[in-house]
Design a protein around this motif. Structure first.
Motif, PDB file in Angstrom:
ATOM      1  N   SER A 241      37.671  28.228  48.690  1.00  0.00           N
ATOM      2  CA  SER A 241      37.221  29.436  49.389  1.00  0.00           C
ATOM      3  C   SER A 241      38.062  30.653  49.018  1.00  0.00           C
ATOM      4  CB  SER A 241      37.289  29.218  50.909  1.00  0.00           C
ATOM      5  OG  SER A 241      38.619  28.914  51.313  1.00  0.00           O
ATOM      6  N   ALA A 242      38.943  30.522  48.015  1.00  0.00           N
ATOM      7  CA  ALA A 242      39.823  31.621  47.620  1.00  0.00           C
ATOM      8  C   ALA A 242      39.252  32.360  46.411  1.00  0.00           C
ATOM      9  CB  ALA A 242      41.216  31.096  47.297  1.00  0.00           C
ATOM     10  N   PRO A 243      39.056  33.675  46.505  1.00  0.00           N
ATOM     11  CA  PRO A 243      38.628  34.442  45.324  1.00  0.00           C
ATOM     12  C   PRO A 243      39.729  34.436  44.269  1.00  0.00           C
ATOM     13  CG  PRO A 243      38.328  35.709  47.366  1.00  0.00           C
ATOM     14  CD  PRO A 243      39.168  34.526  47.708  1.00  0.00           C
ATOM     15  N   VAL A 244      39.341  34.352  43.009  1.00  0.00           N
ATOM     16  CA  VAL A 244      40.325  34.366  41.921  1.00  0.00           C
ATOM     17  C   VAL A 244      39.779  35.198  40.767  1.00  0.00           C
ATOM     18  CG1 VAL A 244      39.444  32.183  40.964  1.00  0.00           C
ATOM     19  CG2 VAL A 244      41.747  32.953  40.392  1.00  0.00           C
ATOM     20  N   LEU A 245      40.658  36.030  40.207  1.00  0.00           N
ATOM     21  CA  LEU A 245      40.319  36.893  39.084  1.00  0.00           C
ATOM     22  C   LEU A 245      41.095  36.445  37.863  1.00  0.00           C
ATOM     23  CD1 LEU A 245      39.144  39.536  37.804  1.00  0.00           C
ATOM     24  CD2 LEU A 245      41.164  40.714  38.706  1.00  0.00           C
ATOM     25  N   TYR A 246      40.385  36.203  36.756  1.00  0.00           N
ATOM     26  CA  TYR A 246      41.019  35.865  35.488  1.00  0.00           C
ATOM     27  C   TYR A 246      40.784  36.999  34.492  1.00  0.00           C
ATOM     28  CZ  TYR A 246      41.219  30.965  37.091  1.00  0.00           C
ATOM     29  OH  TYR A 246      41.475  29.815  37.790  1.00  0.00           O
ATOM     30  N   VAL A 247      41.829  37.360  33.757  1.00  0.00           N
ATOM     31  CA  VAL A 247      41.700  38.288  32.632  1.00  0.00           C
ATOM     32  C   VAL A 247      42.329  37.595  31.421  1.00  0.00           C
ATOM     33  CG1 VAL A 247      42.274  40.539  31.683  1.00  0.00           C
ATOM     34  CG2 VAL A 247      41.764  40.318  34.123  1.00  0.00           C
TER      35      VAL A 247
ATOM     36  N   CYS B 202      50.854  45.632  38.771  1.00  0.00           N
ATOM     37  CA  CYS B 202      49.919  44.563  39.148  1.00  0.00           C
ATOM     38  C   CYS B 202      50.550  43.651  40.198  1.00  0.00           C
ATOM     39  CB  CYS B 202      49.531  43.751  37.918  1.00  0.00           C
ATOM     40  SG  CYS B 202      48.445  44.623  36.766  1.00  0.00           S
ATOM     41  N   ARG B 203      51.828  43.283  39.989  1.00  0.00           N
ATOM     42  CA  ARG B 203      52.500  42.414  40.958  1.00  0.00           C
ATOM     43  C   ARG B 203      52.629  43.113  42.312  1.00  0.00           C
ATOM     44  NH1 ARG B 203      58.526  40.299  39.790  1.00  0.00           N
ATOM     45  NH2 ARG B 203      58.855  42.569  39.831  1.00  0.00           N
ATOM     46  N   ARG B 204      52.965  44.410  42.276  1.00  0.00           N
ATOM     47  CA  ARG B 204      53.096  45.175  43.519  1.00  0.00           C
ATOM     48  C   ARG B 204      51.761  45.221  44.272  1.00  0.00           C
ATOM     49  NH1 ARG B 204      56.313  49.486  45.374  1.00  0.00           N
ATOM     50  NH2 ARG B 204      55.511  50.127  47.404  1.00  0.00           N
ATOM     51  N   ILE B 205      50.670  45.479  43.555  1.00  0.00           N
ATOM     52  CA  ILE B 205      49.351  45.535  44.191  1.00  0.00           C
ATOM     53  C   ILE B 205      48.958  44.162  44.727  1.00  0.00           C
ATOM     54  CG2 ILE B 205      46.891  45.937  43.777  1.00  0.00           C
ATOM     55  CD1 ILE B 205      47.713  48.105  41.756  1.00  0.00           C
TER      56      ILE B 205
ATOM     57  N   ILE C 199      49.879  36.650  41.573  1.00  0.00           N
ATOM     58  CA  ILE C 199      49.522  36.889  40.172  1.00  0.00           C
ATOM     59  C   ILE C 199      50.457  36.077  39.297  1.00  0.00           C
ATOM     60  CG2 ILE C 199      50.944  38.990  40.069  1.00  0.00           C
ATOM     61  CD1 ILE C 199      48.893  40.092  38.035  1.00  0.00           C
ATOM     62  N   ASP C 200      49.904  35.400  38.309  1.00  0.00           N
ATOM     63  CA  ASP C 200      50.730  34.590  37.416  1.00  0.00           C
ATOM     64  C   ASP C 200      49.994  34.373  36.102  1.00  0.00           C
ATOM     65  OD1 ASP C 200      48.743  32.773  38.057  1.00  0.00           O
ATOM     66  OD2 ASP C 200      50.005  31.484  39.276  1.00  0.00           O
ATOM     67  N   LEU C 201      50.669  33.697  35.188  1.00  0.00           N
ATOM     68  CA  LEU C 201      50.057  33.278  33.931  1.00  0.00           C
ATOM     69  C   LEU C 201      49.387  31.933  34.152  1.00  0.00           C
ATOM     70  CD1 LEU C 201      52.828  34.240  31.357  1.00  0.00           C
ATOM     71  CD2 LEU C 201      50.526  35.183  31.449  1.00  0.00           C
ATOM     72  N   ALA C 202      48.098  31.848  33.844  1.00  0.00           N
ATOM     73  CA  ALA C 202      47.348  30.614  34.036  1.00  0.00           C
ATOM     74  C   ALA C 202      47.308  29.822  32.733  1.00  0.00           C
ATOM     75  CB  ALA C 202      45.931  30.930  34.495  1.00  0.00           C
ATOM     76  N   PRO C 203      47.055  28.523  32.799  1.00  0.00           N
ATOM     77  CA  PRO C 203      46.889  27.735  31.569  1.00  0.00           C
ATOM     78  C   PRO C 203      45.718  28.263  30.738  1.00  0.00           C
ATOM     79  CG  PRO C 203      47.087  26.315  33.511  1.00  0.00           C
ATOM     80  CD  PRO C 203      46.925  27.706  34.022  1.00  0.00           C
ATOM     81  N   GLN C 204      45.801  28.086  29.428  1.00  0.00           N
ATOM     82  CA  GLN C 204      44.725  28.569  28.555  1.00  0.00           C
ATOM     83  C   GLN C 204      43.386  27.935  28.913  1.00  0.00           C
ATOM     84  OE1 GLN C 204      46.848  27.353  24.960  1.00  0.00           O
ATOM     85  NE2 GLN C 204      46.921  29.499  24.312  1.00  0.00           N
ATOM     86  N   GLY C 205      43.410  26.698  29.414  1.00  0.00           N
ATOM     87  CA  GLY C 205      42.182  25.992  29.755  1.00  0.00           C
ATOM     88  C   GLY C 205      41.503  26.509  31.008  1.00  0.00           C
ATOM     89  N   ALA C 206      42.135  27.465  31.700  1.00  0.00           N
ATOM     90  CA  ALA C 206      41.502  28.020  32.898  1.00  0.00           C
ATOM     91  C   ALA C 206      40.196  28.723  32.553  1.00  0.00           C
ATOM     92  CB  ALA C 206      42.459  28.989  33.586  1.00  0.00           C
ATOM     93  N   ILE C 207      40.117  29.261  31.332  1.00  0.00           N
ATOM     94  CA  ILE C 207      38.874  29.859  30.829  1.00  0.00           C
ATOM     95  C   ILE C 207      38.299  28.899  29.797  1.00  0.00           C
ATOM     96  CG2 ILE C 207      37.861  31.796  29.562  1.00  0.00           C
ATOM     97  CD1 ILE C 207      38.722  32.610  32.290  1.00  0.00           C
ATOM     98  N   ARG C 208      37.147  28.334  30.107  1.00  0.00           N
ATOM     99  CA  ARG C 208      36.547  27.344  29.209  1.00  0.00           C
ATOM    100  C   ARG C 208      35.818  28.077  28.095  1.00  0.00           C
ATOM    101  NH1 ARG C 208      34.048  22.965  33.543  1.00  0.00           N
ATOM    102  NH2 ARG C 208      36.035  22.389  34.534  1.00  0.00           N
ATOM    103  N   ASP C 209      36.465  28.189  26.972  1.00  0.00           N
ATOM    104  CA  ASP C 209      35.892  28.891  25.846  1.00  0.00           C
ATOM    105  C   ASP C 209      36.428  28.263  24.569  1.00  0.00           C
ATOM    106  OD1 ASP C 209      34.467  30.957  24.453  1.00  0.00           O
ATOM    107  OD2 ASP C 209      34.795  32.238  26.197  1.00  0.00           O
ATOM    108  N   VAL C 210      35.688  28.440  23.493  1.00  0.00           N
ATOM    109  CA  VAL C 210      36.096  27.900  22.191  1.00  0.00           C
ATOM    110  C   VAL C 210      36.082  29.024  21.172  1.00  0.00           C
ATOM    111  CG1 VAL C 210      35.612  26.223  20.376  1.00  0.00           C
ATOM    112  CG2 VAL C 210      35.145  25.630  22.760  1.00  0.00           C
ATOM    113  N   PRO C 211      37.230  29.338  20.541  1.00  0.00           N
ATOM    114  CA  PRO C 211      38.553  28.765  20.815  1.00  0.00           C
ATOM    115  C   PRO C 211      39.094  29.263  22.142  1.00  0.00           C
ATOM    116  CG  PRO C 211      38.742  30.605  19.295  1.00  0.00           C
ATOM    117  CD  PRO C 211      37.275  30.394  19.494  1.00  0.00           C
ATOM    118  N   PRO C 212      40.085  28.553  22.732  1.00  0.00           N
ATOM    119  CA  PRO C 212      40.626  28.996  24.013  1.00  0.00           C
ATOM    120  C   PRO C 212      41.397  30.296  23.856  1.00  0.00           C
ATOM    121  CG  PRO C 212      41.925  27.192  23.132  1.00  0.00           C
ATOM    122  CD  PRO C 212      40.730  27.323  22.246  1.00  0.00           C
TER     123      PRO C 212
ATOM    124  N   ARG D 155      46.056  35.338  36.020  1.00  0.00           N
ATOM    125  CA  ARG D 155      45.273  34.913  37.187  1.00  0.00           C
ATOM    126  C   ARG D 155      45.772  35.655  38.425  1.00  0.00           C
ATOM    127  NH1 ARG D 155      45.719  28.756  38.244  1.00  0.00           N
ATOM    128  NH2 ARG D 155      47.923  29.348  38.227  1.00  0.00           N
ATOM    129  N   VAL D 156      44.834  36.178  39.195  1.00  0.00           N
ATOM    130  CA  VAL D 156      45.157  36.797  40.484  1.00  0.00           C
ATOM    131  C   VAL D 156      44.422  35.990  41.546  1.00  0.00           C
ATOM    132  CG1 VAL D 156      45.151  38.886  41.880  1.00  0.00           C
ATOM    133  CG2 VAL D 156      45.318  39.060  39.381  1.00  0.00           C
TER     134      VAL D 156
END
Length: 503
Positions: free
Chosen positions: A173-179, A213-216, A224-237, A243-244
């Motif tokens: 139930s938690a919103p998450v933003l990936y860039v 970004c961290r302050r906001i 906010i942190d660095l997520a694993p590359q596999g968090a976005i399912r794409d080829v190539p990763p 991740r927020v």
């Protein structure tokens, strides 16, 4: 009031557009230990005024002389200075910004549009997936700034052409933003310090964007942190994924949703009542006329109706329901599907087409749940936008579509590749089912994303029941054959789909 020397050096560097000097002066200002954050914020706020003038006249010059190289460079530097000022003001501010419950999609798309108009972003292929039904408690302006900083950070990490992807979704139930970006990645020795001020692996960045970004994120009780590359399912990763994670949200308490089931078979109405009565209020009608009487008494959130009813048909009921309420949502059921009725359902805005007998009643329940949970589309207000984005890689077909759109006063922007850049919402989108860079369902996904809520029309080389059904379920306004008799016929059909009158 005398301005402390480090701050004076910072302002001088900003005024000159000297980013390395600005970074060094900022570090000196921080080391000086002067408790002048409020003063800094006020002075930087005043600096925005001359920046606004420079930017305005640069834009006017660009209109008169075209986007020449020096002007593009000037605009780019002014926008970088604006970003530095915004970042410093945010870091210096001690006052929390007001927050309210909002759809996260709006500030994310706003950031994407700001990112795209920067001349330096032209080399970046930007993809945005941000559904409108994900909410959080927050400040739209700050979330826009957070997203824009992450986008700028990704762009500045890449020296040439590159790709950036934004995904808004949920973890439970938690919103998450990936860039995510497909750049060189972050060196291991910097990963632990990447959110500290002035720490950057890029020669182009200021070293402040991620600190802001961290302050906001902290102001929004988000992480906010660095997520694993596999968090976005794409080829190539991707090489880098930020991740927020926003706090988990609960749906605001509201009235119980109302589902109207219309079928002359008692057993079918019983199935839907037993299937959904624990989750919503189920209302039953044995005919289209009875259903209309119920709709006149009180609105419902979703109508599920058989197509072949005695008297008023399901399609006629859908048409009458839309006249009573422009936001009415209808799911049509039939044991006798046809291409003609599917196209009619598309024109009436039917959200899906269920085939009897149902293969899996659980899939039907999931469809009803998803449709009831999604906010109804609001009728669009009149707009001055005339641009229609056309996803078509066949030059001959693209020219025919452009000519047909011109007949109804619309301007075609031909997009022959799948590398799309977010822009202002178009008046509509025409997407080819046979779009080579992204065929079939992928073409529908691209067209829907590009439309951003505007109508989108599907053109198919060989129009079949499958393509029409897939288009309907994707939310298309129409599914048409490419090989219409002439351009005028195509123009007429596009006019109907975009709800514009042919002159």
């Amino acid at each position: 009031m005398e301005i402390p020397a480090p701050l004076a050096q910072l302002l001088q560097a900003l005024d000159a557009g000297d980013l390395p000097a600005a970074r060094a002066a900022a570090a000196a200002f921080q080391r000086s230990g002067l408790h002048s954050t409020q003063l800094a914020a006020e002075v930087l706020h005043e600096l925005r005024q001359p920046l606004l003038g420079v930017k305005a006249y640069a834009q006017l010059l660009a209109e008169d002389r075209g986007p020449t190289g020096p002007l593009r460079l000037l605009m780019s530097q002014v926008e970088r200075m604006e970003q530095i000022v915004s970042d410093y003001i945010r870091l210096a501010s001690e006052r929390p910004a007001p927050q309210q419950r909002l759809s996260l999609a709006a500030p994310i798309w706003a950031a994407a549009r700001l990112f795209s108009v920067n001349p330096d972003s032209a080399r970046i292929s930007l993809e945005v997936e941000a559904p409108e039904d994900i909410f959080a408690q927050g400040n739209a302006r700050l979330i826009e700034q957070l997203t824009l900083n992450l986008l700028n950070n990704a762009r500045d990490a890449m020296s040439g052409r590159g790709r950036v992807k934004v995904v808004l979704t949920r973890e439970g139930s938690a919103p998450v933003l990936y860039v995510a970006d497909w750049g060189p990645g972050i060196p291991d020795e910097l990963k632990e310090r990447i959110f500290e001020p002035y720490v950057t692996a890029s020669k182009r960045g200021t070293g402040l964007g991620l600190s802001v970004c961290r302050r906001i994120a902290q102001e929004h009780h988000a992480r906010i942190d660095l997520a694993p590359q596999g968090a976005i399912r794409d080829v190539p990763p991707p090489a880098t994924v930020f991740r927020v994670l926003f706090p988990a949200t609960e749906a605001a308490p509201g009235r119980r949703k109302r589902l109207l089931v219309v079928d002359d078979e008692t057993i079918i109405r019983m199935v839907f009542r037993d299937l959904m009565s624990k989750e919503c209020e189920v209302i039953e009608a044995a005919s289209g006329e009875e259903a209309l009487d119920l709709l006149r008494e009180a609105p419902v959130d979703l109508i599920v109706t058989d197509k072949n009813l005695p008297g008023l048909s399901g399609l006629e009921l859908a048409q009458q329901a839309r006249r009573l309420s422009a936001t009415s949502r209808v799911i049509l059921m039939t044991g006798y599907p046809s291409l003609v009725t599917t196209q009619q359902a598309l024109e009436l805005g039917v959200v899906d087409y269920l085939l009897k007998p149902f293969d899996d009643i659980r899939e039907v329940r999931n469809l009803l749940r998803a449709t009831l949970a999604a906010p109804p589309a609001q009728p669009g207000a009149a707009t001055l936008v005339k641009r229609v984005d056309v996803l078509e890689d066949n030059p001959t077909t693209a020219a025919q579509i452009a000519e047909a759109l011109e007949l109804v006063g619309l301007e075609a922007r031909i997009l022959p590749t799948s590398e799309l850049i977010a822009l202002e919402q178009p008046a509509g989108v025409v997407v080819s089912w046979d779009f080579s860079p992204a065929y079939g369902r992928k073409a529908l996904e691209l067209g829907k994303a590009l439309a951003q809520g505007a109508p989108f029309v599907v053109l198919a080389e060989h129009l079949t029941m499958e393509t029409a059904l897939e288009s309907l379920r994707a939310g298309a306004a129409a599914c048409l054959p490419k090989l219409l008799s002439d351009t005028t016929a195509l123009s007429r059909e596009l006019s109907r789909a975009f709800k514009k009158g042919v002159p």
